[in-house]
Scaffold this motif. Sequence first.
Motif, PDB file in Angstrom:
ATOM      1  N   LEU A  99     -67.173 -25.602  -5.406  1.00  0.00           N
ATOM      2  CA  LEU A  99     -66.274 -26.738  -5.211  1.00  0.00           C
ATOM      3  C   LEU A  99     -67.041 -28.037  -5.020  1.00  0.00           C
ATOM      4  CD1 LEU A  99     -63.627 -25.100  -2.828  1.00  0.00           C
ATOM      5  CD2 LEU A  99     -63.227 -25.860  -5.176  1.00  0.00           C
ATOM      6  N   LEU A 157     -62.520 -28.394  -0.764  1.00  0.00           N
ATOM      7  CA  LEU A 157     -61.397 -28.573  -1.693  1.00  0.00           C
ATOM      8  C   LEU A 157     -60.770 -29.955  -1.505  1.00  0.00           C
ATOM      9  CD1 LEU A 157     -59.642 -27.116  -3.834  1.00  0.00           C
ATOM     10  CD2 LEU A 157     -58.171 -26.365  -1.960  1.00  0.00           C
ATOM     11  N   LEU A 214     -61.002 -32.950  -4.343  1.00  0.00           N
ATOM     12  CA  LEU A 214     -59.747 -33.389  -4.958  1.00  0.00           C
ATOM     13  C   LEU A 214     -59.384 -34.834  -4.629  1.00  0.00           C
ATOM     14  CD1 LEU A 214     -57.336 -30.315  -4.560  1.00  0.00           C
ATOM     15  CD2 LEU A 214     -58.111 -31.341  -6.707  1.00  0.00           C
ATOM     16  N   PHE A 215     -59.574 -35.223  -3.358  1.00  0.00           N
ATOM     17  CA  PHE A 215     -58.997 -36.489  -2.907  1.00  0.00           C
ATOM     18  C   PHE A 215     -60.010 -37.579  -2.547  1.00  0.00           C
ATOM     19  CE2 PHE A 215     -56.019 -33.066  -1.548  1.00  0.00           C
ATOM     20  CZ  PHE A 215     -55.004 -33.349  -2.472  1.00  0.00           C
ATOM     21  N   LYS A 217     -62.955 -36.943  -6.012  1.00  0.00           N
ATOM     22  CA  LYS A 217     -62.103 -36.799  -7.202  1.00  0.00           C
ATOM     23  C   LYS A 217     -62.894 -36.289  -8.410  1.00  0.00           C
ATOM     24  CE  LYS A 217     -58.960 -40.402  -5.591  1.00  0.00           C
ATOM     25  NZ  LYS A 217     -58.315 -41.703  -5.858  1.00  0.00           N
ATOM     26  N   LYS A 230     -59.703 -31.749 -10.831  1.00  0.00           N
ATOM     27  CA  LYS A 230     -58.255 -31.796 -10.625  1.00  0.00           C
ATOM     28  C   LYS A 230     -57.733 -30.383 -10.380  1.00  0.00           C
ATOM     29  CE  LYS A 230     -57.842 -35.830 -13.657  1.00  0.00           C
ATOM     30  NZ  LYS A 230     -57.743 -36.787 -12.542  1.00  0.00           N
ATOM     31  N   LEU A 231     -56.469 -30.297 -10.030  1.00  0.00           N
ATOM     32  CA  LEU A 231     -55.870 -29.000  -9.730  1.00  0.00           C
ATOM     33  C   LEU A 231     -55.989 -28.025 -10.896  1.00  0.00           C
ATOM     34  CD1 LEU A 231     -52.643 -30.036  -7.780  1.00  0.00           C
ATOM     35  CD2 LEU A 231     -54.590 -28.766  -6.863  1.00  0.00           C
ATOM     36  N   ARG A 232     -55.899 -28.565 -12.130  1.00  0.00           N
ATOM     37  CA  ARG A 232     -55.979 -27.685 -13.298  1.00  0.00           C
ATOM     38  C   ARG A 232     -57.376 -27.093 -13.488  1.00  0.00           C
ATOM     39  NH1 ARG A 232     -55.509 -32.868 -15.764  1.00  0.00           N
ATOM     40  NH2 ARG A 232     -57.457 -33.543 -16.763  1.00  0.00           N
ATOM     41  N   ASP A 233     -58.399 -27.666 -12.822  1.00  0.00           N
ATOM     42  CA  ASP A 233     -59.770 -27.152 -12.948  1.00  0.00           C
ATOM     43  C   ASP A 233     -60.055 -26.004 -11.979  1.00  0.00           C
ATOM     44  OD1 ASP A 233     -60.445 -29.121 -14.876  1.00  0.00           O
ATOM     45  OD2 ASP A 233     -60.729 -30.588 -13.256  1.00  0.00           O
ATOM     46  N   ILE A 234     -59.175 -25.822 -10.986  1.00  0.00           N
ATOM     47  CA  ILE A 234     -59.441 -24.831  -9.941  1.00  0.00           C
ATOM     48  C   ILE A 234     -59.522 -23.406 -10.485  1.00  0.00           C
ATOM     49  CG2 ILE A 234     -58.505 -23.788  -7.829  1.00  0.00           C
ATOM     50  CD1 ILE A 234     -57.631 -26.557  -6.957  1.00  0.00           C
TER      51      ILE A 234
END
Length: 433
Positions: A72, A257, A261-262, A265, A268-272
Amino acid sequence: MTTTMIATLLLVGVFLALVFLRVPVVYAIGTSSLLVFFYLGINPMQMALRFVTNLNSYTLLAVPFFILMGELMGAGGVTETLIDFSRELVGWIRGGAAMVNVVASFFFGGISGSSSADCASLGPIEIKMMEEQGYDRAFSTCLTMASSVEGILVPPSQNMVIYTLAAAGVTSVSIGQLFLAGYVPGAVLSIVLMIYSYYYSKKMNIPVTGKFNLIACIKSLGRAIWGLLAVLIVVVGVITGVFTTTESAACAVVWSLVVGLFIYKGFKLRDIPNIFHNVTMTLGKVLILIGVSGSFTYLLTYLKVPTMVSTALFNLTDNKIVILIMLNILMLVLGCLVEMACLILMLTPVILPIWMSLGLSPIHLGIVMVLNLGIGLLTPPVGSTLFIGSAISGIRIEKLAKKMIPFYAVMGIALLILTYFPQSFMWLPEMMM
């Protein structure tokens, strides 16, 4: 020749023969163990039992969390912030780009816990940065590989968790103390590499670039601190007793995480799902290795190999300095041939009783073993970090191995310091815990 001696030779001989034939180490362990089980007339179901027993450990739950945390953070963009901070911190010294390489690996190692991850993530950026300042590509690659070994010394390191599991059959080892003990050795390795980098830069007349700027340094630290907090969560949580190792690792994953993500950056969520796929692939290899090695270490104990090795060593000499040299040579040689996690699991039950009989701490052995086997990651024929360095630089492995000779010597100095002067780093875990 006794049955025990034949079984021991069969176990070790078949294993080494298969390793030399480039058979995957998991199959080498399993095949040699199964042959000896049959030879000794032990029910082969014991092999399956040892597999399950080795994996049935609460401490082992921390390993997947540490691997996930590193993935991560690596995907989250922490790499660039650490390099920027390192540049502001030491980039203005002679040999600044080389110094940045070493310092960045010290910080990133605490996040990734892996030499291979360090080299793969930082390598392309660091090698390019050093070449732009006039360094030879081969030197830049070798320094990147050597400094990546800091990643397995600086906590949290999954290899240290594996060491505590391997040592459990001999004595109890505090993972908190082992984590704390890793900081100074990581710094010692950094210092000897920086001294050599300074010497090389002066010899090659690499120009000094930039000046120290305190304000810029504080700003870059402010950007990097979010990633470094993940390490603090683990280490501080464990040594204060607020968290267990597993709980602190899980909290660090959640923090990583959020940061990725925040704040940074970087994904993104789709990369998890892809990140979890990488973690699963790595974890599968580690867990299978730990499980299969259970039968190997069971046989080592059953055949009383630790006692045999200890007796042989003390029959040769009772000089503590000489015995430590022989143990280091054993670890270095085997580290060139076998994967690190596998060797930790196999060597610890053999070497730890000898080490403790010399009046030395198991924490001390953990650090010395990790550094020894870390050097093995940089050597042919199976050095994974050496392969990664060759891949990202485009330089052939044979040439890199030759260029690594000065670095082997420099890392050997660090190894001697840590072997013969344990109080250089043992004071920290003893003071804090």
